[in-house]
Scaffold this motif. Structure first.
Motif, PDB file in Angstrom:
ATOM      1  N   LEU A  45       0.830  -1.207   0.000  1.00  0.00           N
ATOM      2  CA  LEU A  45       0.000   0.000   0.000  1.00  0.00           C
ATOM      3  C   LEU A  45       0.859   1.249   0.000  1.00  0.00           C
ATOM      4  O   LEU A  45       0.414   2.330  -0.354  1.00  0.00           O
ATOM      5  CB  LEU A  45      -0.881   0.014   1.250  1.00  0.00           C
ATOM      6  CG  LEU A  45      -1.928  -1.082   1.270  1.00  0.00           C
ATOM      7  CD1 LEU A  45      -2.479  -1.252   2.661  1.00  0.00           C
ATOM      8  CD2 LEU A  45      -3.027  -0.772   0.280  1.00  0.00           C
ATOM      9  N   ASN A  92      -7.922  -1.553   4.407  1.00  0.00           N
ATOM     10  CA  ASN A  92      -7.380  -1.783   3.074  1.00  0.00           C
ATOM     11  C   ASN A  92      -7.671  -3.198   2.591  1.00  0.00           C
ATOM     12  O   ASN A  92      -7.941  -3.410   1.412  1.00  0.00           O
ATOM     13  CB  ASN A  92      -5.879  -1.491   3.069  1.00  0.00           C
ATOM     14  CG  ASN A  92      -5.623   0.010   3.017  1.00  0.00           C
ATOM     15  OD1 ASN A  92      -5.948   0.664   2.027  1.00  0.00           O
ATOM     16  ND2 ASN A  92      -5.092   0.559   4.093  1.00  0.00           N
ATOM     17  N   ASP A 127      -9.766  -4.279  -0.729  1.00  0.00           N
ATOM     18  CA  ASP A 127      -9.149  -5.145  -1.749  1.00  0.00           C
ATOM     19  C   ASP A 127     -10.034  -6.349  -2.040  1.00  0.00           C
ATOM     20  O   ASP A 127     -10.229  -6.727  -3.201  1.00  0.00           O
ATOM     21  CB  ASP A 127      -7.788  -5.668  -1.248  1.00  0.00           C
ATOM     22  CG  ASP A 127      -6.683  -4.635  -1.393  1.00  0.00           C
ATOM     23  OD1 ASP A 127      -6.954  -3.554  -1.969  1.00  0.00           O
ATOM     24  OD2 ASP A 127      -5.566  -4.891  -0.918  1.00  0.00           O
ATOM     25  N   TYR A 180     -11.412   7.318   0.066  1.00  0.00           N
ATOM     26  CA  TYR A 180     -10.687   6.310  -0.713  1.00  0.00           C
ATOM     27  C   TYR A 180      -9.668   7.016  -1.593  1.00  0.00           C
ATOM     28  O   TYR A 180     -10.032   7.624  -2.595  1.00  0.00           O
ATOM     29  CB  TYR A 180     -11.666   5.488  -1.562  1.00  0.00           C
ATOM     30  CG  TYR A 180     -12.701   4.783  -0.705  1.00  0.00           C
ATOM     31  CD1 TYR A 180     -12.358   3.613  -0.014  1.00  0.00           C
ATOM     32  CD2 TYR A 180     -13.980   5.299  -0.537  1.00  0.00           C
ATOM     33  CE1 TYR A 180     -13.295   2.973   0.794  1.00  0.00           C
ATOM     34  CE2 TYR A 180     -14.911   4.667   0.270  1.00  0.00           C
ATOM     35  CZ  TYR A 180     -14.563   3.505   0.935  1.00  0.00           C
ATOM     36  OH  TYR A 180     -15.474   2.876   1.739  1.00  0.00           O
ATOM     37  N   ILE A 224      -6.846   4.741   3.418  1.00  0.00           N
ATOM     38  CA  ILE A 224      -7.164   3.637   2.516  1.00  0.00           C
ATOM     39  C   ILE A 224      -6.637   4.026   1.139  1.00  0.00           C
ATOM     40  O   ILE A 224      -6.982   5.086   0.619  1.00  0.00           O
ATOM     41  CB  ILE A 224      -8.684   3.408   2.436  1.00  0.00           C
ATOM     42  CG1 ILE A 224      -9.210   3.025   3.821  1.00  0.00           C
ATOM     43  CG2 ILE A 224      -9.011   2.333   1.415  1.00  0.00           C
ATOM     44  CD1 ILE A 224     -10.708   3.099   3.930  1.00  0.00           C
ATOM     45  N   ASN A 245      -6.776   2.832  -2.454  1.00  0.00           N
ATOM     46  CA  ASN A 245      -7.418   1.903  -3.365  1.00  0.00           C
ATOM     47  C   ASN A 245      -7.990   2.679  -4.538  1.00  0.00           C
ATOM     48  O   ASN A 245      -8.903   3.475  -4.380  1.00  0.00           O
ATOM     49  CB  ASN A 245      -8.518   1.130  -2.632  1.00  0.00           C
ATOM     50  CG  ASN A 245      -8.979  -0.072  -3.428  1.00  0.00           C
ATOM     51  OD1 ASN A 245      -9.249   0.044  -4.625  1.00  0.00           O
ATOM     52  ND2 ASN A 245      -9.071  -1.207  -2.780  1.00  0.00           N
TER      53      ASN A 245
END
Lengths: 468, 270
Positions: A85, A215, A219, A241, A301, A303
């Motif tokens: 990450l 996270n 995912d 996000y 987070i 993503n």
């Protein structure tokens, strides 16, 4: 300095036996330091202690290095598609860079290769007892420690060795935290914690409910969007996000350019919100709840795909769960959904079952030790915890500097005891200090640290320890 | 005791851009457990400078030997805008890719690159051969001895070292000419860094450091060798009668044998 483990494998039997106060046979390991765990934090502890001239015995319950990042291990939380990450510069050890040829966000298998290479490059394996778990760590006279071990699985006799110091690096992402819900026991569908999730094939064709917006939860929701016949993603609150790339560069690198310029938090928050507005846009339009906090107030987070799959209808955002029924799940807003697989991506709890909780200043047994710099315990100057941090970046750099600081503290205890005493009094005065600004108070966030604030605090501690 | 630098905002937010690097090697036929050596050539030189004699010789004495070409040099990727930081990155990348903890051996300005790399990689030991650490003293010496070759570099042009600066008279002319013809140039930003004396951060892991050179070097004065050696708590090992490029000069075997002898005796580097 006794460095009986300088060459070859460790051999606790080489030293004359003594007896513990309870009458157990005891091998005295002199000035050797015990490291518990050969994951990322344990490996860097071995390397840095060795570099500062200490003998080290490391105990590792598995048969290989890498800890959480070794997918062969029982307690590894990684799944087939796990990627980092934080981008490479934040993830690698500061004195052992990842190869230039690797991508910005390497895959977990590359990370394991990295740890294996680190162990070989610095010849660390000869200091590790593989297949051996620590079952007890007890304080002994003179700030020393009695460490009792046995082979993993409980075969063979217990063995107690006395060490000058102990580094606990047993990791904190292996003991699943499972929420309680009314009716959960009666639910007829399949239930698993994210720790058991390994491969997208487990999702294929199923109606999947993913609980949790860490996270990992995000995912798995993204994978379910591609593999499952239906995916719901339940979150207790709205989150930010963040994309993994902004301006064509890893987002954490762009963020750190601001940190390096010491841009105040409020301004960084404003810039972050503005960037998210440009890149991700208004999340409520997608049916996602509006975040009830500002960025940097919960663990970030990263993503780039979640919002995309929500936009494609692959992920259906839903609120918190109210209760389970035998064939359905009732949501907080009264709706019912009918998943056949529920995955709780609800995190992990740190556990130190080999240590009396009061040693950590946790007499109440809350599972939250009271430490300074998340590493040092009041009243126990020869005990350190490595890697008990939840940073907003990679963890290995932090564990590296924690163990460098501990190695230098141990050296100071010998060469400059007055400095070591001053350090001990700072540990007493400042235990429990936080390094993360204003974050939500939850079991997920109590050890949250901002990497810049935290490393500056470690830098100051090192400076104070070594000032002329 | 040295104070370490933990905050590395620039490294984190602006990591060095990757570049393809040339690495030449010679490894002993039988693995003897000796530490690998990584040779770092000075500005204008490539890995070839060590491949001529030193790599093979080190391997024949049981040391796995590697040499890299800094970006923009030898067979590595062109990099006209390379900085000293990028060069140090190249060294650390190659060192970390070796199977075991390496000894870094830097020649000329490569020694300065090694000094910077030592702050980022815990080398088992370091050898600085005829180190060029920059500074106006060295620049003015170079200007006096070879004005036509040095002056353009001050303005961002190429630095051209002459045969007389690099080699002793013992080296046959034909060989010397061949070597001079192979010289390239460093990035101008890296060259400019030599105008000042870029201070390296303290080394990590406190490696033992050996400094060696020649009192007859026409690039690095003997006084500079002494000053740099003193910085690392030692005295320089001297090879009279040799030019700046000790690894290519006629008596190339003497310095490399001295380095390998030192490594065999130095407990920390073993």
């Amino acid at each position: 300095m006794s460095t009986s483990t300088d060459h070859g494998r460790p051999d606790p039997d080489a030293t004359p036996s003594a007896q513990s106060p309870e009458g157990r046979p005891l091998s005295d390991r002199g000035d050797t330091v015990c490291v518990i765990g050969a994951g990322a934090s344990g490996l860097t502890a071995i390397k840095n202690l060795r570099e500062h001239g200490f003998g080290v015995d490391c105990y590792e319950r598995e048969t290989g290095v890498g800890g959480a990042w070794n997918w062969r291990h029982d307690r590894s939380p990684v799944y087939a598609s796990t990627h980092l990450l934080s981008s490479k510069p934040f993830t690698q050890f500061p004195d052992f860079p990842m190869p230039d040829s690797w991508p910005d966000y390497p895959h977990h298998s590359q990370l394991l290769a990295y740890f294996e290479r680190y162990a070989d490059h610095f010849d660390l394996r000869s200091h590790v007892w593989f297949g051996t778990e620590v079952i007890r760590v007890e304080p002994a006279e003179g700030d020393r420690w009695d460490v009792t071990t046995r082979s993993t699985g409980g075969y063979g006799p217990e063995r107690t060795s006395r060490y000058a110091a102990v580094v606990i690096a047993n990791g904190h992402n292996w003991s699943p935290k499972l929420p309680r819900y009314e009716g959960l026991e009666e639910f007829r569908g399949e239930i698993m914690h994210a720790s058991s999730y390994k491969d997208p094939a487990q999702l294929r064709g199923k109606r999947v409910l993913v609980v949790g917006a860490g996270n990992t939860g995000c995912d798995i929701a993204v994978e379910a969007a591609q593999q499952a016949s239906r995916c719901w993603h339940s979150t207790r609150r709205g989150y930010w996000y963040a994309p993994k790339y902004v301006l064509g560069r890893p987002a954490d690198q762009v963020n750190d350019a601001l940190l390096a310029m010491r841009v105040p938090l409020r301004v960084r928050q404003w810039l972050y919100h503005w960037t998210l507005r440009l890149t991700v846009g208004d999340l409520t339009r997608f049916g996602l709840p509006k975040p009830d906090h500002r960025v940097y107030e919960t663990h970030p987070i990263a993503n780039s795909q979640l919002v995309y799959y929500v936009g494609h209808g692959g992920i259906g955002p839903v609120p918190d769960l109210a209760r389970f029924r035998p064939y359905a799940v009732e949501l907080a807003d009264g709706r019912e959904i009918d998943p056949d697989l529920v995955i709780f991506a609800t995190g992990y709890l740190p556990r130190f079952e080999f240590l009396d909780a009061s040693v950590f200043g946790d007499s109440a047994g809350t599972g939250r030790p009271t430490l300074w710099l998340n590493a040092f315990t009041p009243g126990h100057p020869t005990l350190a915890v490595a890697g008990l941090v939840q940073p907003d970046s990679g963890m290995f750099t932090l564990a590296h500097w924690q163990t460098v600081l501990f190695a230098r503290l141990l050296r100071a205890r010998r060469d400059r005891p007055e400095r070591a005493a001053a350090f001990a009094s700072r540990v007493r005065d400042r235990a429990g200090e936080r390094y993360s600004g204003q974050v939500k108070d939850s079991s997920r966030h109590w050890f949250e640290v901002g990497h810049a604030d935290y490393l500056r605090a470690v830098q100051r501690a090192l400076h104070d320890l070594e000032a002329k | 005791m040295t104070e370490l630098r933990i905050m590395r905002g620039r490294e984190w937010s602006r990591p060095v851009r990757p570049a393809r690097r040339e690495v030449l090697s010679a490894v002993p036929e039988v693995e003897e457990g000796r530490p690998p050596l990584l040779f770092v050539p000075g500005f204008g030189h490539g890995a070839w400078a060590f491949a001529e004699h030193w790599l093979g010789h080190a391997a024949s004495r049981g040391f796995p030997a590697y040499a890299l070409s800094l970006r923009g040099h030898g067979g590595s990727e062109p990099a006209p805008e390379a900085t000293l930081r990028a060069y140090a990155h190249d060294v650390v990348q190659v060192a970390a890719s070796l199977p075991r903890q390496a000894v870094l051996v830097g020649h000329g300005a490569g020694a300065l690159v090694v000094a910077h790399a030592l702050a980022r990689y815990p080398a088992r030991g370091a050898v600085l051969v005829a180190p060029v650490f920059g500074g106006w003293g060295m620049v003015s010496t170079a200007l006096r001895r070879n004005p036509a070759g040095t002056l353009p570099a001050v303005f961002g042009g190429p630095l051209r070292l002459s045969r007389a600066q690099l080699f002793s008279r013992e080296l046959p002319d034909e060989e010397a000419r061949r070597y001079v013809a192979r010289l390239g140039r460093a990035g101008r930003r890296a060259q400019w860094a030599l105008l000042g004396e870029p201070e390296a951060e303290p080394a990590v892991g406190t490696p033992p450091v050996l400094v060696l050179g020649s009192p007859d070097d026409r690039v690095v004065p003997a006084s500079t060798l002494t000053r740099i050696a003193r910085r690392y708590g030692s005295a320089p090992l001297l090879f009279p009668g040799m030019g700046h490029d000790l690894m290519l000069d006629a008596r190339w075997a003497e310095p490399i044998d001295a380095i390998l002898d030192w490594l065999e005796k130095e407990p920390a580097a073993r």
